[in-house]
Design a protein around this motif. Structure first.
Motif, mmCIF file in Angstrom:
data_model
loop_
_atom_site.group_PDB
_atom_site.id
_atom_site.type_symbol
_atom_site.label_atom_id
_atom_site.label_comp_id
_atom_site.label_asym_id
_atom_site.label_seq_id
_atom_site.Cartn_x
_atom_site.Cartn_y
_atom_site.Cartn_z
ATOM 1 N N LEU A 81 0.807 -1.217 0.000
ATOM 2 C CA LEU A 81 0.000 0.000 0.000
ATOM 3 C C LEU A 81 0.844 1.273 0.000
ATOM 4 O O LEU A 81 0.323 2.373 -0.195
ATOM 5 N N GLY A 82 2.148 1.125 0.249
ATOM 6 C CA GLY A 82 3.020 2.288 0.371
ATOM 7 C C GLY A 82 2.856 3.001 1.691
ATOM 8 O O GLY A 82 3.137 4.207 1.796
ATOM 9 N N LEU A 83 2.442 2.258 2.732
ATOM 10 C CA LEU A 83 2.125 2.879 4.020
ATOM 11 C C LEU A 83 2.944 2.317 5.185
ATOM 12 O O LEU A 83 2.607 2.560 6.345
ATOM 13 N N GLN A 84 3.996 1.578 4.889
ATOM 14 C CA GLN A 84 4.860 1.128 5.987
ATOM 15 C C GLN A 84 5.502 2.330 6.677
ATOM 16 O O GLN A 84 5.897 3.288 6.009
ATOM 17 N N PRO A 85 5.623 2.289 8.005
ATOM 18 C CA PRO A 85 6.340 3.362 8.702
ATOM 19 C C PRO A 85 7.764 3.522 8.158
ATOM 20 O O PRO A 85 8.413 2.535 7.818
ATOM 21 N N VAL A 86 8.225 4.747 8.099
ATOM 22 C CA VAL A 86 9.555 5.026 7.564
ATOM 23 C C VAL A 86 10.616 4.893 8.657
ATOM 24 O O VAL A 86 10.309 4.785 9.842
ATOM 25 N N HIS A 87 11.855 4.904 8.242
ATOM 26 C CA HIS A 87 13.023 4.860 9.132
ATOM 27 C C HIS A 87 13.143 3.553 9.907
ATOM 28 O O HIS A 87 13.720 3.524 10.990
ATOM 29 N N VAL A 88 12.552 2.450 9.351
ATOM 30 C CA VAL A 88 12.833 1.129 9.902
ATOM 31 C C VAL A 88 14.044 0.614 9.132
ATOM 32 O O VAL A 88 13.973 0.359 7.939
ATOM 33 N N LEU A 89 15.170 0.510 9.836
ATOM 34 C CA LEU A 89 16.465 0.270 9.188
ATOM 35 C C LEU A 89 16.982 -1.116 9.497
ATOM 36 O O LEU A 89 16.394 -1.861 10.283
ATOM 37 N N GLY A 90 18.116 -1.437 8.896
ATOM 38 C CA GLY A 90 18.774 -2.689 9.238
ATOM 39 C C GLY A 90 19.150 -2.706 10.708
ATOM 40 O O GLY A 90 19.845 -1.813 11.177
ATOM 41 N N GLY A 91 18.627 -3.686 11.430
ATOM 42 C CA GLY A 91 18.957 -3.804 12.850
ATOM 43 C C GLY A 91 18.013 -3.077 13.779
ATOM 44 O O GLY A 91 18.195 -3.088 14.989
ATOM 45 N N GLY A 92 16.990 -2.424 13.269
ATOM 46 C CA GLY A 92 16.046 -1.739 14.147
ATOM 47 C C GLY A 92 15.379 -0.567 13.468
ATOM 48 O O GLY A 92 14.935 -0.665 12.334
ATOM 49 N N ALA A 93 15.312 0.569 14.162
ATOM 50 C CA ALA A 93 14.666 1.763 13.619
ATOM 51 C C ALA A 93 15.330 3.000 14.198
ATOM 52 O O ALA A 93 16.032 2.934 15.209
ATOM 53 N N ALA A 94 15.097 4.118 13.534
ATOM 54 C CA ALA A 94 15.635 5.396 13.997
ATOM 55 C C ALA A 94 14.499 6.369 14.230
ATOM 56 O O ALA A 94 13.448 6.290 13.590
#
Length: 251
Positions: free
Chosen positions: A145-158
């Motif tokens: 849908l293009g609605l995943q939360p952003v800034h979920v990175l390798g190893g976690g999130a910021a």
């Protein structure tokens, strides 16, 4: 509408229509959501084949303004859905999401996601594996849908504001569509996901579905991830999901 249609399809609902007929809703690979009329009483051959969650090759003919089901060659059954209430509710949730989002505008990818989930759900032996499969499905559907939360990175999130790595977790901020650290969140952000949960989302985002299939959500993160994903998917559908409401206490 095409006069005749042959497509891969999964039965997602059946409703009575008249004395002996039924209106059947299918999720199809080429056409998305399609409705067809099933003629005949309980003893008809087609009636036994056109059963909820069965998947196969669907043959439709167009007549008098609607599709008639001519045949259904079943390739896959999901018998465990009738015996396990969680599986039944989870399958209904996946189908409702596909219906309400109109297959996210991409019927082939939606078909692959939903049917991959149904197949995996059917073969699950353990409850934690089934729950993990539902969490993975909802996360991937949000990506479609293009609605995943952003800034979920390798190893976690910021943190979506200051960029701090969220080792111990973060609060979901709807207007940022991302997670905030405790300093940036302050108050008013009720949906929290711990570090383990964020790392799990990161992991399943960075590997193939096949690689993720055997992974299990950390036990302490299950409720947090379900709260997050149910919130996000209802927002994506812009409505309360009946399957979540009726499945409360099960899903």
């Amino acid at each position: 509408m095409q006069r005749n249609l042959v497509t891969l399809a999964t039965v997602i609902s059946i409703k009575p229509s008249g004395e002996n007929n039924a209106s059947v809703c299918f999720l199809t690979k080429e056409e998305g959501v399609v409705y067809g009329i099933l003629y005949g009483g309980r003893k008809s051959r087609l009636r036994s084949l056109v059963s909820t969650w069965n998947t196969g090759i669907l043959y439709l003919s167009f007549s008098k303004g609607s599709y008639k089901i001519s045949d259904f060659d079943v390739k896959e059954y999901h018998p465990s859905f009738r015996e396990n209430i969680f599986k039944s509710c989870a399958a209904s949730l996946a189908a409702e999401v596909a219906l309400k989002t109109k297959c996210a505008g991409n019927s082939e990818v939606c078909w692959a996601l939903v049917n991959g989930f149904l197949h995996g759900l059917d073969v699950c032996q353990a409850q934690d594996a089934a729950v993990s499969g539902l969490i993975r499905f909802l996360w991937r559907y949000l990506e479609l849908l293009g609605l995943q939360p952003v800034h979920v990175l390798g190893g976690g999130a910021a943190c979506a504001r200051c960029g701090e790595l969220l080792y111990t977790g973060g609060f979901y901020a709807q207007h940022e569509n991302g997670f905030l650290c405790s300093n940036c969140a302050k108050s008013g952000y009720p949906v929290f996901v711990g570090g383990e949960g964020l790392r799990y989302l990161s992991f399943i985002s960075s590997v193939s579905p096949a690689e993720a299939a055997s992974s299990v959500v950390p036990a302490d993160s299950v409720d947090q991830l379900k709260n997050l994903l149910y919130f996000l998917i209802e927002n994506a559908c812009d409505s309360v999901l009946l399957s979540l409401k009726t499945g409360a206490g099960v899903l």
